[in-house]
Enzyme design. Structure first.
Site, mmCIF file in Angstrom:
data_model
loop_
_atom_site.group_PDB
_atom_site.id
_atom_site.type_symbol
_atom_site.label_atom_id
_atom_site.label_comp_id
_atom_site.label_asym_id
_atom_site.label_seq_id
_atom_site.Cartn_x
_atom_site.Cartn_y
_atom_site.Cartn_z
ATOM 1 N N ASP A 260 0.857 -1.188 0.000
ATOM 2 C CA ASP A 260 0.000 0.000 0.000
ATOM 3 C C ASP A 260 0.894 1.239 0.000
ATOM 4 O O ASP A 260 1.864 1.316 0.752
ATOM 5 C CB ASP A 260 -0.901 -0.026 1.243
ATOM 6 C CG ASP A 260 -1.929 1.096 1.217
ATOM 7 O OD1 ASP A 260 -2.998 0.886 0.628
ATOM 8 O OD2 ASP A 260 -1.641 2.178 1.764
ATOM 9 N N ASN B 156 -2.665 12.955 -3.851
ATOM 10 C CA ASN B 156 -3.863 13.381 -4.572
ATOM 11 C C ASN B 156 -4.336 14.757 -4.117
ATOM 12 O O ASN B 156 -4.683 15.611 -4.940
ATOM 13 C CB ASN B 156 -4.990 12.365 -4.375
ATOM 14 C CG ASN B 156 -4.918 11.238 -5.389
ATOM 15 O OD1 ASN B 156 -4.367 11.410 -6.475
ATOM 16 N ND2 ASN B 156 -5.456 10.094 -5.034
ATOM 17 N N HIS C 132 -5.315 14.621 -8.970
ATOM 18 C CA HIS C 132 -5.442 13.211 -9.335
ATOM 19 C C HIS C 132 -4.569 12.800 -10.511
ATOM 20 O O HIS C 132 -4.145 11.651 -10.597
ATOM 21 C CB HIS C 132 -6.910 12.881 -9.628
ATOM 22 C CG HIS C 132 -7.732 12.783 -8.382
ATOM 23 N ND1 HIS C 132 -7.772 11.638 -7.625
ATOM 24 C CD2 HIS C 132 -8.493 13.692 -7.739
ATOM 25 C CE1 HIS C 132 -8.549 11.832 -6.572
ATOM 26 N NE2 HIS C 132 -9.000 13.081 -6.612
ATOM 27 N N ASP D 74 -2.295 9.654 -10.421
ATOM 28 C CA ASP D 74 -2.322 8.583 -11.427
ATOM 29 C C ASP D 74 -0.924 8.287 -11.965
ATOM 30 O O ASP D 74 -0.551 7.129 -12.159
ATOM 31 C CB ASP D 74 -3.250 8.974 -12.591
ATOM 32 C CG ASP D 74 -4.720 8.878 -12.200
ATOM 33 O OD1 ASP D 74 -5.003 8.399 -11.087
ATOM 34 O OD2 ASP D 74 -5.578 9.288 -13.015
ATOM 35 N N GLU E 246 -4.772 2.500 -4.000
ATOM 36 C CA GLU E 246 -3.305 2.494 -4.011
ATOM 37 C C GLU E 246 -2.759 1.186 -3.441
ATOM 38 O O GLU E 246 -1.660 1.125 -2.945
ATOM 39 C CB GLU E 246 -2.770 3.704 -3.238
ATOM 40 C CG GLU E 246 -3.101 3.726 -1.750
ATOM 41 C CD GLU E 246 -4.425 4.416 -1.417
ATOM 42 O OE1 GLU E 246 -5.332 4.451 -2.266
ATOM 43 O OE2 GLU E 246 -4.542 4.923 -0.281
#
Lengths: 235, 129
Positions: free
Chosen positions: A112, A120, A125, A129, A155
Protein backbone atom coordinates in the site's frame (compact mmCIF):
# COMPACT_ATOMS: atom_id res chain seq x y z
CA UNK A 1 -5.26 -10.30 -48.69
CA UNK A 2 -2.48 -12.84 -49.03
CA UNK A 3 -2.75 -15.48 -51.71
CA UNK A 4 -4.25 -18.78 -50.61
CA UNK A 5 -1.87 -21.63 -51.41
CA UNK A 6 -3.66 -24.59 -49.86
CA UNK A 7 -5.36 -25.54 -53.13
CA UNK A 8 -2.29 -26.61 -55.12
CA UNK A 9 -3.70 -30.06 -55.87
CA UNK A 10 -6.95 -28.56 -57.13
CA UNK A 11 -5.06 -25.99 -59.22
CA UNK A 12 -3.07 -28.81 -60.79
CA UNK A 13 -6.24 -30.80 -61.50
CA UNK A 14 -7.79 -27.72 -63.12
CA UNK A 15 -4.72 -27.13 -65.31
CA UNK A 16 -4.83 -30.77 -66.45
CA UNK A 17 -8.55 -30.56 -67.18
CA UNK A 18 -8.05 -27.37 -69.17
CA UNK A 19 -5.23 -28.97 -71.14
CA UNK A 20 -7.57 -31.80 -72.09
CA UNK A 21 -10.23 -29.25 -72.96
CA UNK A 22 -7.80 -27.38 -75.22
CA UNK A 23 -6.94 -30.55 -77.10
CA UNK A 24 -9.66 -31.54 -79.52
CA UNK A 25 -12.66 -33.19 -77.89
CA UNK A 26 -15.15 -35.02 -80.12
CA UNK A 27 -17.80 -32.45 -80.90
CA UNK A 28 -20.77 -34.74 -81.32
CA UNK A 29 -20.25 -36.70 -78.12
CA UNK A 30 -22.64 -35.65 -75.29
CA UNK A 31 -20.00 -36.40 -72.66
CA UNK A 32 -17.63 -33.90 -74.27
CA UNK A 33 -19.94 -30.93 -73.73
CA UNK A 34 -20.75 -32.30 -70.29
CA UNK A 35 -17.02 -32.45 -69.57
CA UNK A 36 -16.54 -28.88 -70.80
CA UNK A 37 -19.37 -27.69 -68.57
CA UNK A 38 -17.87 -29.50 -65.59
CA UNK A 39 -14.48 -27.91 -66.11
CA UNK A 40 -16.07 -24.45 -66.24
CA UNK A 41 -18.00 -25.16 -63.06
CA UNK A 42 -14.93 -26.58 -61.37
CA UNK A 43 -12.95 -23.47 -62.29
CA UNK A 44 -15.61 -21.23 -60.81
CA UNK A 45 -16.06 -23.38 -57.74
CA UNK A 46 -12.33 -23.39 -57.05
CA UNK A 47 -12.17 -19.62 -57.48
CA UNK A 48 -15.11 -19.14 -55.13
CA UNK A 49 -13.72 -21.57 -52.59
CA UNK A 50 -10.45 -19.65 -52.47
CA UNK A 51 -12.31 -16.37 -52.03
CA UNK A 52 -14.51 -17.77 -49.29
CA UNK A 53 -11.55 -19.26 -47.44
CA UNK A 54 -9.69 -15.96 -47.67
CA UNK A 55 -12.64 -13.99 -46.36
CA UNK A 56 -13.35 -16.59 -43.68
CA UNK A 57 -9.72 -16.40 -42.54
CA UNK A 58 -9.86 -12.61 -42.42
CA UNK A 59 -13.09 -12.63 -40.41
CA UNK A 60 -11.71 -15.23 -38.01
CA UNK A 61 -8.53 -13.20 -37.47
CA UNK A 62 -10.68 -10.16 -36.83
CA UNK A 63 -12.73 -12.09 -34.28
CA UNK A 64 -9.60 -13.41 -32.59
CA UNK A 65 -8.23 -9.86 -32.35
CA UNK A 66 -11.50 -8.62 -30.90
CA UNK A 67 -11.55 -11.51 -28.44
CA UNK A 68 -7.96 -10.79 -27.35
CA UNK A 69 -8.77 -7.10 -26.91
CA UNK A 70 -11.89 -7.92 -24.88
CA UNK A 71 -9.97 -10.36 -22.73
CA UNK A 72 -7.22 -7.80 -22.16
CA UNK A 73 -9.77 -5.19 -21.13
CA UNK A 74 -11.56 -7.60 -18.85
CA UNK A 75 -8.42 -8.64 -16.99
CA UNK A 76 -6.35 -5.44 -16.84
CA UNK A 77 -6.51 -2.45 -14.61
CA UNK A 78 -7.15 0.41 -17.03
CA UNK A 79 -4.79 2.85 -15.33
CA UNK A 80 -1.72 0.72 -14.69
CA UNK A 81 -2.32 -2.19 -17.12
CA UNK A 82 -1.46 -4.56 -14.28
CA UNK A 83 -3.88 -7.43 -13.58
CA UNK A 84 -7.10 -6.03 -12.18
CA UNK A 85 -8.63 -7.18 -8.91
CA UNK A 86 -10.68 -10.06 -10.25
CA UNK A 87 -7.85 -11.30 -12.49
CA UNK A 88 -5.23 -11.32 -9.72
CA UNK A 89 -7.70 -13.04 -7.36
CA UNK A 90 -8.24 -15.68 -10.06
CA UNK A 91 -4.49 -16.11 -10.35
CA UNK A 92 -4.18 -16.38 -6.56
CA UNK A 93 -6.88 -19.04 -6.44
CA UNK A 94 -5.20 -21.07 -9.18
CA UNK A 95 -1.81 -20.75 -7.49
CA UNK A 96 -3.22 -21.91 -4.14
CA UNK A 97 -4.57 -25.01 -5.86
CA UNK A 98 -1.25 -25.57 -7.61
CA UNK A 99 0.80 -25.21 -4.44
CA UNK A 100 -1.47 -27.70 -2.67
CA UNK A 101 -1.11 -30.14 -5.54
CA UNK A 102 2.64 -29.77 -5.78
CA UNK A 103 3.14 -29.33 -2.04
CA UNK A 104 5.07 -26.09 -2.47
CA UNK A 105 4.81 -22.88 -0.45
CA UNK A 106 3.02 -19.82 -1.79
CA UNK A 107 3.35 -16.25 -0.64
CA UNK A 108 1.11 -13.26 -1.00
CA UNK A 109 2.36 -9.71 -0.59
CA UNK A 110 -0.02 -6.79 -0.25
CA UNK A 111 1.55 -3.37 -0.74
CA UNK A 112 0.00 0.00 0.00
CA UNK A 113 1.37 3.41 -0.97
CA UNK A 114 2.14 5.46 2.15
CA UNK A 115 0.23 8.72 2.53
CA UNK A 116 -1.12 8.45 -1.01
CA UNK A 117 -4.14 10.58 -0.17
CA UNK A 118 -1.76 13.48 0.40
CA UNK A 119 -0.36 13.15 -3.14
CA UNK A 120 -3.86 13.38 -4.57
CA UNK A 121 -4.87 16.22 -2.25
CA UNK A 122 -1.74 18.31 -2.78
CA UNK A 123 -0.96 17.70 -6.44
CA UNK A 124 -4.24 16.50 -7.93
CA UNK A 125 -5.44 13.21 -9.33
CA UNK A 126 -3.43 13.39 -12.55
CA UNK A 127 -0.20 13.42 -10.55
CA UNK A 128 -1.64 10.68 -8.33
CA UNK A 129 -2.32 8.58 -11.43
CA UNK A 130 1.20 9.19 -12.73
CA UNK A 131 2.61 8.03 -9.38
CA UNK A 132 0.50 4.85 -9.51
CA UNK A 133 1.69 4.14 -13.05
CA UNK A 134 5.36 4.62 -12.11
CA UNK A 135 4.93 2.43 -9.04
CA UNK A 136 3.35 -0.24 -11.23
CA UNK A 137 6.37 -0.18 -13.54
CA UNK A 138 8.71 -0.55 -10.56
CA UNK A 139 6.64 -3.40 -9.12
CA UNK A 140 6.68 -5.22 -12.44
CA UNK A 141 10.43 -4.79 -12.90
CA UNK A 142 11.38 -5.86 -9.36
CA UNK A 143 9.42 -9.12 -9.01
CA UNK A 144 10.65 -12.49 -10.27
CA UNK A 145 9.50 -13.65 -13.70
CA UNK A 146 7.03 -16.18 -12.28
CA UNK A 147 5.49 -13.72 -9.80
CA UNK A 148 2.30 -11.90 -10.74
CA UNK A 149 1.32 -8.43 -9.71
CA UNK A 150 -2.08 -6.78 -9.77
CA UNK A 151 -3.79 -3.63 -8.61
CA UNK A 152 -6.11 -4.61 -5.80
CA UNK A 153 -7.84 -1.24 -5.78
CA UNK A 154 -6.96 2.38 -5.01
CA UNK A 155 -3.31 2.49 -4.01
CA UNK A 156 -3.19 -1.17 -2.99
CA UNK A 157 -1.26 -3.77 -4.95
CA UNK A 158 -0.93 -7.53 -4.69
CA UNK A 159 2.00 -9.75 -5.57
CA UNK A 160 1.43 -13.49 -5.88
CA UNK A 161 4.74 -15.32 -5.41
CA UNK A 162 4.54 -19.06 -6.10
CA UNK A 163 7.13 -21.36 -4.54
CA UNK A 164 8.15 -18.59 -2.19
CA UNK A 165 8.62 -19.53 1.48
CA UNK A 166 8.19 -16.98 4.24
CA UNK A 167 11.82 -15.75 4.39
CA UNK A 168 12.09 -15.50 0.60
CA UNK A 169 8.82 -13.59 0.47
CA UNK A 170 9.97 -11.05 3.05
CA UNK A 171 13.20 -10.69 1.08
CA UNK A 172 11.22 -10.18 -2.12
CA UNK A 173 9.02 -7.59 -0.38
CA UNK A 174 12.12 -5.84 0.91
CA UNK A 175 13.61 -5.70 -2.59
CA UNK A 176 10.39 -4.23 -4.00
CA UNK A 177 10.14 -1.74 -1.12
CA UNK A 178 13.71 -0.55 -1.79
CA UNK A 179 13.07 -0.12 -5.54
CA UNK A 180 10.05 2.08 -4.74
CA UNK A 181 11.77 4.13 -2.03
CA UNK A 182 15.28 4.61 -3.41
CA UNK A 183 14.39 6.98 -6.26
CA UNK A 184 11.82 9.74 -6.32
CA UNK A 185 8.97 9.56 -8.81
CA UNK A 186 9.39 12.33 -11.39
CA UNK A 187 6.08 14.04 -12.06
CA UNK A 188 4.87 17.24 -13.69
CA UNK A 189 4.97 18.73 -10.18
CA UNK A 190 8.63 17.76 -9.70
CA UNK A 191 10.21 14.75 -8.01
CA UNK A 192 8.08 13.18 -5.26
CA UNK A 193 9.49 10.72 -2.82
CA UNK A 194 7.09 7.84 -2.46
CA UNK A 195 7.25 4.85 -0.15
CA UNK A 196 5.18 1.73 0.30
CA UNK A 197 4.39 -0.61 3.15
CA UNK A 198 4.08 -4.33 2.61
CA UNK A 199 2.40 -7.21 4.40
CA UNK A 200 3.51 -10.76 3.65
CA UNK A 201 1.55 -13.94 4.21
CA UNK A 202 2.82 -17.36 3.34
CA UNK A 203 0.91 -20.53 2.90
CA UNK A 204 3.14 -23.50 3.72
CA UNK A 205 1.22 -26.66 3.00
CA UNK A 206 -1.68 -26.46 5.42
CA UNK A 207 -4.76 -27.65 3.56
CA UNK A 208 -6.88 -25.01 5.26
CA UNK A 209 -5.48 -22.09 3.27
CA UNK A 210 -7.83 -20.30 0.93
CA UNK A 211 -7.93 -16.94 -0.82
CA UNK A 212 -9.71 -15.14 2.03
CA UNK A 213 -7.50 -16.37 4.86
CA UNK A 214 -4.34 -15.59 2.90
CA UNK A 215 -5.52 -12.07 2.11
CA UNK A 216 -6.61 -11.52 5.70
CA UNK A 217 -3.18 -12.60 6.97
CA UNK A 218 -1.36 -10.35 4.46
CA UNK A 219 -3.66 -7.47 5.37
CA UNK A 220 -2.93 -7.88 9.07
CA UNK A 221 0.80 -7.87 8.33
CA UNK A 222 0.35 -4.75 6.20
CA UNK A 223 -1.35 -2.91 9.06
CA UNK A 224 1.52 -3.94 11.32
CA UNK A 225 3.97 -2.45 8.81
CA UNK A 226 1.90 0.75 8.77
CA UNK A 227 1.72 0.92 12.56
CA UNK A 228 5.44 0.34 12.93
CA UNK A 229 6.20 3.45 10.88
CA UNK A 230 5.54 2.64 7.20
CA UNK A 231 8.10 2.13 4.40
CA UNK A 232 8.71 -1.37 5.68
CA UNK A 233 7.82 -5.03 5.20
CA UNK A 234 6.04 -7.05 7.86
CA UNK A 235 5.74 -10.83 7.61
CA UNK B 1 -44.52 -4.48 -56.04
CA UNK B 2 -44.33 -4.66 -52.23
CA UNK B 3 -41.21 -3.57 -50.46
CA UNK B 4 -39.18 -6.10 -48.52
CA UNK B 5 -38.18 -5.16 -44.99
CA UNK B 6 -36.53 -7.53 -42.55
CA UNK B 7 -35.56 -6.20 -39.13
CA UNK B 8 -32.09 -6.91 -37.82
CA UNK B 9 -31.44 -9.55 -35.18
CA UNK B 10 -28.29 -10.31 -33.21
CA UNK B 11 -27.07 -12.56 -35.99
CA UNK B 12 -28.77 -11.23 -39.09
CA UNK B 13 -28.76 -7.88 -40.88
CA UNK B 14 -31.40 -5.27 -41.52
CA UNK B 15 -32.77 -5.66 -45.02
CA UNK B 16 -34.74 -3.05 -46.89
CA UNK B 17 -35.55 -3.46 -50.55
CA UNK B 18 -37.58 -0.56 -51.90
CA UNK B 19 -38.95 -1.28 -55.36
CA UNK B 20 -40.24 2.25 -55.91
CA UNK B 21 -36.90 3.89 -55.22
CA UNK B 22 -34.84 1.07 -56.66
CA UNK B 23 -32.89 1.08 -53.41
CA UNK B 24 -31.75 -2.22 -51.93
CA UNK B 25 -29.99 -2.17 -48.59
CA UNK B 26 -28.46 -4.82 -46.37
CA UNK B 27 -26.90 -3.56 -43.20
CA UNK B 28 -25.37 -5.15 -40.09
CA UNK B 29 -23.99 -8.53 -39.13
CA UNK B 30 -24.69 -11.69 -41.02
CA UNK B 31 -24.21 -15.04 -39.37
CA UNK B 32 -27.65 -16.61 -39.42
CA UNK B 33 -27.83 -20.29 -38.53
CA UNK B 34 -29.11 -21.12 -41.98
CA UNK B 35 -27.93 -18.52 -44.47
CA UNK B 36 -29.64 -20.13 -47.47
CA UNK B 37 -32.99 -20.13 -45.66
CA UNK B 38 -32.53 -16.63 -44.26
CA UNK B 39 -31.70 -15.10 -47.64
CA UNK B 40 -34.17 -17.09 -49.72
CA UNK B 41 -36.94 -14.41 -49.47
CA UNK B 42 -34.33 -11.88 -50.60
CA UNK B 43 -33.58 -13.86 -53.73
CA UNK B 44 -37.28 -14.48 -54.39
CA UNK B 45 -37.99 -10.76 -54.11
CA UNK B 46 -35.00 -9.85 -56.26
CA UNK B 47 -35.90 -12.35 -58.97
CA UNK B 48 -39.37 -10.92 -59.24
CA UNK B 49 -38.10 -7.35 -59.12
CA UNK B 50 -35.45 -7.88 -61.81
CA UNK B 51 -38.15 -9.45 -63.99
CA UNK B 52 -40.41 -6.42 -63.71
CA UNK B 53 -37.95 -3.53 -63.60
CA UNK B 54 -37.15 -1.91 -66.90
CA UNK B 55 -34.95 1.17 -67.08
CA UNK B 56 -34.94 2.19 -63.39
CA UNK B 57 -31.48 2.75 -61.93
CA UNK B 58 -30.94 0.31 -59.07
CA UNK B 59 -28.74 1.18 -56.13
CA UNK B 60 -27.54 -1.66 -53.90
CA UNK B 61 -25.97 -0.66 -50.59
CA UNK B 62 -24.24 -3.28 -48.50
CA UNK B 63 -22.81 -2.45 -45.12
CA UNK B 64 -21.86 -5.70 -43.48
CA UNK B 65 -19.69 -5.47 -40.39
CA UNK B 66 -19.22 -9.18 -39.92
CA UNK B 67 -20.37 -12.21 -41.89
CA UNK B 68 -19.85 -15.95 -41.77
CA UNK B 69 -18.71 -18.19 -44.62
CA UNK B 70 -22.22 -19.21 -45.63
CA UNK B 71 -23.21 -15.58 -45.91
CA UNK B 72 -20.19 -14.79 -48.08
CA UNK B 73 -21.26 -17.58 -50.44
CA UNK B 74 -24.74 -16.07 -50.49
CA UNK B 75 -23.23 -12.66 -51.35
CA UNK B 76 -21.25 -14.25 -54.20
CA UNK B 77 -24.51 -15.67 -55.52
CA UNK B 78 -26.20 -12.30 -55.10
CA UNK B 79 -23.43 -10.47 -56.97
CA UNK B 80 -23.49 -13.14 -59.65
CA UNK B 81 -27.20 -12.54 -60.10
CA UNK B 82 -26.75 -8.76 -60.27
CA UNK B 83 -23.83 -9.13 -62.68
CA UNK B 84 -25.97 -11.21 -65.01
CA UNK B 85 -28.79 -8.69 -64.73
CA UNK B 86 -26.43 -5.91 -65.86
CA UNK B 87 -25.34 -8.05 -68.79
CA UNK B 88 -29.06 -8.25 -69.64
CA UNK B 89 -29.35 -4.47 -69.71
CA UNK B 90 -30.26 -3.50 -66.14
CA UNK B 91 -28.66 -0.46 -64.54
CA UNK B 92 -27.21 -1.51 -61.21
CA UNK B 93 -24.60 0.02 -58.91
CA UNK B 94 -23.35 -1.78 -55.82
CA UNK B 95 -21.80 0.22 -52.98
CA UNK B 96 -19.81 -1.93 -50.57
CA UNK B 97 -19.73 0.29 -47.50
CA UNK B 98 -17.21 -0.26 -44.72
CA UNK B 99 -16.05 1.70 -41.71
CA UNK B 100 -12.61 3.28 -41.82
CA UNK B 101 -11.13 1.02 -39.17
CA UNK B 102 -12.67 -2.18 -40.53
CA UNK B 103 -9.84 -3.46 -42.74
CA UNK B 104 -11.40 -6.90 -42.96
CA UNK B 105 -14.64 -5.59 -44.45
CA UNK B 106 -12.65 -3.54 -46.96
CA UNK B 107 -10.52 -6.53 -47.96
CA UNK B 108 -13.63 -8.65 -48.40
CA UNK B 109 -15.13 -5.93 -50.60
CA UNK B 110 -12.01 -6.03 -52.75
CA UNK B 111 -12.33 -9.78 -52.95
CA UNK B 112 -15.96 -9.57 -54.14
CA UNK B 113 -15.07 -6.84 -56.61
CA UNK B 114 -12.59 -9.14 -58.39
CA UNK B 115 -15.41 -11.53 -59.11
CA UNK B 116 -17.58 -9.08 -61.01
CA UNK B 117 -17.46 -8.26 -64.71
CA UNK B 118 -20.34 -5.99 -65.61
CA UNK B 119 -21.94 -4.47 -62.53
CA UNK B 120 -20.47 -1.26 -61.12
CA UNK B 121 -19.00 -2.01 -57.70
CA UNK B 122 -17.77 0.81 -55.47
CA UNK B 123 -15.81 0.50 -52.25
CA UNK B 124 -17.17 3.28 -50.04
CA UNK B 125 -15.34 4.19 -46.86
CA UNK B 126 -17.57 5.47 -44.05
CA UNK B 127 -15.87 7.92 -41.70
CA UNK B 128 -16.94 8.02 -38.08
CA UNK B 129 -18.60 11.26 -37.10
Amino acid sequence: MSEITIFEDEEKALREAETILASSLPEDEPWASYYKDLVIRYRKLLRHTKQLVKMGDAMQSELARARDAAEFQATRDFLTLLWNRSAILGILKAEIARSQRENRPLSLIIGDVDYFKKVNDEYGHLVGDAVLREISERLKSSIRTYDQVGRFGGEEFIIVAPGCASDDAVELGERVRAVIAENPVYTSEGPLSVTMSFGVATYGCAATADVDSLIRAADEALYRAKREGRNRVAG
Amino acid sequence: MDNLVVEATKSSPYISFDAGKGLLEIKGKSYPENAAKFYSPVFDWLNEYLDTVTDQAIQVNLEIIYFNSSSSKVFLNLFDMLDRAVKNGKKITIDWRYHTENDTARECGEEFMEELEAVKFNLVEIHEE
